[in-house]
Design a protein around this motif. Structure first.
Motif, PDB file in Angstrom:
ATOM      1  N   TYR A 128     -29.277   7.631  34.371  1.00 28.57           N
ATOM      2  CA  TYR A 128     -29.676   9.014  34.140  1.00 28.57           C
ATOM      3  C   TYR A 128     -29.388   9.876  35.372  1.00 28.57           C
ATOM      4  O   TYR A 128     -29.571   9.454  36.511  1.00 28.57           O
ATOM      5  N   ARG A 129     -28.959  11.098  35.112  1.00 29.72           N
ATOM      6  CA  ARG A 129     -28.916  12.123  36.146  1.00 29.72           C
ATOM      7  C   ARG A 129     -29.259  13.434  35.480  1.00 29.72           C
ATOM      8  O   ARG A 129     -28.582  13.876  34.551  1.00 29.72           O
ATOM      9  N   PHE A 146     -28.516  12.694  28.954  1.00 33.06           N
ATOM     10  CA  PHE A 146     -28.416  12.605  30.416  1.00 33.06           C
ATOM     11  C   PHE A 146     -28.022  11.226  30.930  1.00 33.06           C
ATOM     12  O   PHE A 146     -28.104  10.986  32.134  1.00 33.06           O
ATOM     13  N   PHE A 180     -23.105  10.668  34.361  1.00 32.51           N
ATOM     14  CA  PHE A 180     -23.045  11.557  35.516  1.00 32.51           C
ATOM     15  C   PHE A 180     -21.596  11.773  35.926  1.00 32.51           C
ATOM     16  O   PHE A 180     -20.678  11.086  35.472  1.00 32.51           O
ATOM     17  N   SER A 181     -21.412  12.765  36.787  1.00 36.14           N
ATOM     18  CA  SER A 181     -20.092  13.039  37.362  1.00 36.14           C
ATOM     19  C   SER A 181     -20.313  13.523  38.788  1.00 36.14           C
ATOM     20  O   SER A 181     -21.444  13.557  39.281  1.00 36.14           O
ATOM     21  N   VAL A 202     -23.814  13.753  43.010  1.00 35.27           N
ATOM     22  CA  VAL A 202     -23.834  13.129  41.693  1.00 35.27           C
ATOM     23  C   VAL A 202     -24.689  14.012  40.796  1.00 35.27           C
ATOM     24  O   VAL A 202     -25.873  14.237  41.074  1.00 35.27           O
ATOM     25  N   VAL A 203     -24.103  14.527  39.712  1.00 31.62           N
ATOM     26  CA  VAL A 203     -24.782  15.532  38.892  1.00 31.62           C
ATOM     27  C   VAL A 203     -24.659  15.169  37.415  1.00 31.62           C
ATOM     28  O   VAL A 203     -23.885  14.295  37.021  1.00 31.62           O
ATOM     29  N   SER A 204     -25.405  15.907  36.604  1.00 35.65           N
ATOM     30  CA  SER A 204     -25.315  15.767  35.157  1.00 35.65           C
ATOM     31  C   SER A 204     -24.186  16.644  34.639  1.00 35.65           C
ATOM     32  O   SER A 204     -24.198  17.855  34.849  1.00 35.65           O
TER      33      SER A 204
END
Length: 625
Positions: A101-102, A153, A156-157, A163-165
């Motif tokens: 999850y992010r 969620f 991530f990328s 590191v983000v959603s």
């Protein structure tokens, strides 16, 4: 720094801590955790990234992620920390221990974040008010919350070094990447290759490579190196192992490669990182520093923020319905589903398919639809086929087990019902026909000019031979023959008969306008407005229990974007359309598909998510040992 053991009450698989934050030093644990900023702002370190989280932020820490957080300035920072017992919730979500999850993004460009806040704040409100059966209500809300995290969620990328959603709307790609990322994490110390992933996902290495680059912003080799150095932080901070030993254990062939990639992501060499953060780890000499808060004041804060989030959706309310269903694979049969399909075909239709020239397209289509009988009609306005041509067609049908009846029919002028060209008709046909045992008469093709793709006619194909939504409805119905084991207005499950039964599940989302625009005169604009206006969301989690072994799961998703109606809507509904530059439009209107295998020990968990009018289907088949 040792892994933190979280202790849960025997009757409650959650721990919820609400406090004034000073500092929670670096640590890790095996369970999923949400950090909610209720007041002020905090700084949070997770893996290689450090985030500044303002009021309203929700941050997910996954199992085995080294993380810590502290307040950013002298002002008061109030937080809630929600921890989920993975061992308990794994019965609903078997992959929870492998979550990625992010929930942080530099730019929140869609409604997922507000919907997440609403779910988290609802859970906190239930917990803090301590109403009757509040523990059970909190567990149920947690199931909804984890399901929402999985759906929105669990991916991530990388954006500006963090590191983000990401914001993706390709559900098939999301589902695939949600399997690929945990697989790489789980096997990061092994010599895994792009070919291994391609074989697991049954895709080409070229496709896998480009999909990873598009989703993550990193290629396969870069992401594998990232996962290795991220895992190494646990060993660096809790052991005295030599750097070269850690490098080998996490999969690097040389220490130099390990140091190169660690420096890239963490900004320091491994030895420097160990020295810098050794004193920041949670220990008896450096415990967490949390202050007490006034429960009523925080409850008021939570409910006020919940009210603000909910008020943002009042102008365009969207109903979100979540269902959790358990279905026994050995359930007693409720009904035996059989159907008889009779297809009306004109001699003009036959000429278009050119069946007299040994083309087998039409007989194959009829066989796939489960057609039992064909009624061949003619009119005075049509050119007639010869007796030999009709005889040849009859022989083709007989070989497929289909009977042919010839009749004369006068042409009738019908009022256009453009809902018949839309996704609404697919859902309407399935919903109204799957339990019916009476013979069903359908028209094979729309009449008239082949260049006019939308006529509001009742054919399964356009006048040019393109598949309409009703075609797919009858194609699905041809498979739904067997033993009915579960039924609800929004889902149906059957078990086929035979030595190796398979299971078919269909999930439908619709409202009253679905049938209205398909059964009465409906203009293009009216159909367009009805489909666009209905955006209710249906999330259905099905646990099919009583199964063991290896199963293939084929999932098909049909929505508005999979229709000619949507295609022509985007280009302004031209009266006629015939472009030599197009590929076969049937590829455009085909459903989104995904195929994967699952090792099942008693229970198979399937998730369906339909937004607006649509239908999703899963086919579950056992694979030979």
């Amino acid at each position: 720094m040792l892994p933190e053991k979280i202790y849960y009450p025997h009757d409650f698989p959650l721990t919820i801590t609400i406090a004034e934050l000073n500092e929670v030093p670096l640590h890790y644990h095996l369970d999923v955790e949400l950090v909610v900023v209720l007041q002020g702002s905090i700084t949070l370190k997770s893996g290689s990234c450090t985030y500044t989280l303002p009021k309203g932020s929700i941050f997910a820490n996954n199992g085995r992620e080294v993380h810590g957080f502290w307040k950013t300035d002298d002002s008061q920072s109030t937080i809630a920390v929600i921890q989920f017992n993975t061992a308990y919730f794994a019965q609903y979500f078997p992959r929870l221990s492998k979550s990625t999850y992010r929930t942080f993004a530099l730019r929140e460009t869609d409604t997922r974040f507000d919907r997440l806040r609403e779910k988290v704040l609802t859970l906190l409100s239930l917990y803090m008010t301590r109403g009757i059966d509040y523990k059970q209500h909190c567990i149920e809300e947690s199931i909804h919350l984890i399901d929402f995290l999985n759906e929105n969620f669990n991916l991530f990328s990388f954006d500006e070094g963090l590191v983000v959603s990401p914001a993706y709307d390709n559900l098939v790609m999301i589902e695939r990447m949600s399997r690929i990322i945990p697989y790489i994490y789980e096997h990061h110390e092994e010599k895994i290759t792009l070919e291994d992933l391609a074989e697991i996902e049954h895709l080409s290495t070229y496709y896998i490579s480009h999909m990873m680059k598009d989703c993550l912003g990193l290629n396969f080799r870069e992401f594998l190196s990232f996962s290795r150095v991220e895992f190494s932080e646990m060993m660096l901070l809790q052991t005295d192992e030599k750097i070269h030993t850690i490098a080998r254990r996490i999969g690097f062939s040389t220490t130099a490669y390990y140091e190169k990639f660690f420096l890239r992501w963490f900004g320091r060499l491994p030895a420097e990182h160990r020295e810098h953060y050794a004193s920041f780890c949670k220990s008896p000499t450096r415990p967490e520093k949390l202050g007490t808060v006034n429960n009523n004041a925080v409850l008021s804060m939570v409910q006020q923020q919940l009210s603000v989030v909910q008020s943002r959706h009042t102008e365009n309310p969207v109903r979100q319905q979540k269902l959790y269903v358990r279905i026994s694979a050995t359930e007693r049969t409720r009904a035996d589903l059989k159907r008889e399909l009779i297809v009306d075909i004109t001699q003009t239709d036959l000429q278009k398919f050119n069946c007299d020239l040994l083309s087998s397209d039409l007989p194959n289509i009829l066989e796939q639809l489960g057609c039992n009988q064909v009624i061949l009609t003619s009119s005075q306005t049509e050119s007639h086929l010869s007796a030999d041509q009709i005889l040849a067609f009859r022989k083709q049908l007989t070989a497929k087990g289909i009977t042919l009846v010839e009749r004369e029919k006068s042409p009738l002028q019908s009022v256009p019902v453009y809902g018949l060209d839309s996704i609404a008709n697919m859902v309407y046909v399935f919903q109204s026909e799957f339990l019916s045992s009476r013979p069903r008469h359908v028209k094979l093709m729309d009449g008239g000019d082949s260049a006019v793709l939308l006529k509001g006619d009742s054919g399964l194909l356009t006048a040019s031979g393109l598949f309409k939504p009703a075609y797919y409805a009858h194609l699905i119905l041809s498979k739904f023959q067997g033993e009915l084991i579960a039924y609800d207005p929004h889902y149906v499950a059957i078990r086929t008969t035979g030595d190796r039964p398979c299971y078919l599940i269909a999930v439908l989302n619709y409202n009253d306008s679905t049938s209205r625009i398909c059964t009465g005169a409906a203009a293009l604009g009216e159909v367009q407005e009805a489909i666009e206006r209905y955006r209710d969301e249906l999330e259905l989690n099905i646990s099919l229990y009583g199964l063991s072994g290896t199963f293939s799961i084929k999932k098909y998703s049909f929505d508005h974007s999979d229709t000619l109606f949507d295609f022509l809507e985007r280009i302004g509904f031209p009266k006629e359309y015939d472009s030599p530059m197009d590929f076969d439009l049937n590829y455009y209107t085909a459903p989104k598909t995904d195929v994967f295998t699952e090792e099942v020990d008693q229970t198979l968990h399937l998730n369906f998510s339909v937004i607006g009018t649509g239908l999703q289907m899963a086919v579950v088949e056992s694979l030979p040992v």
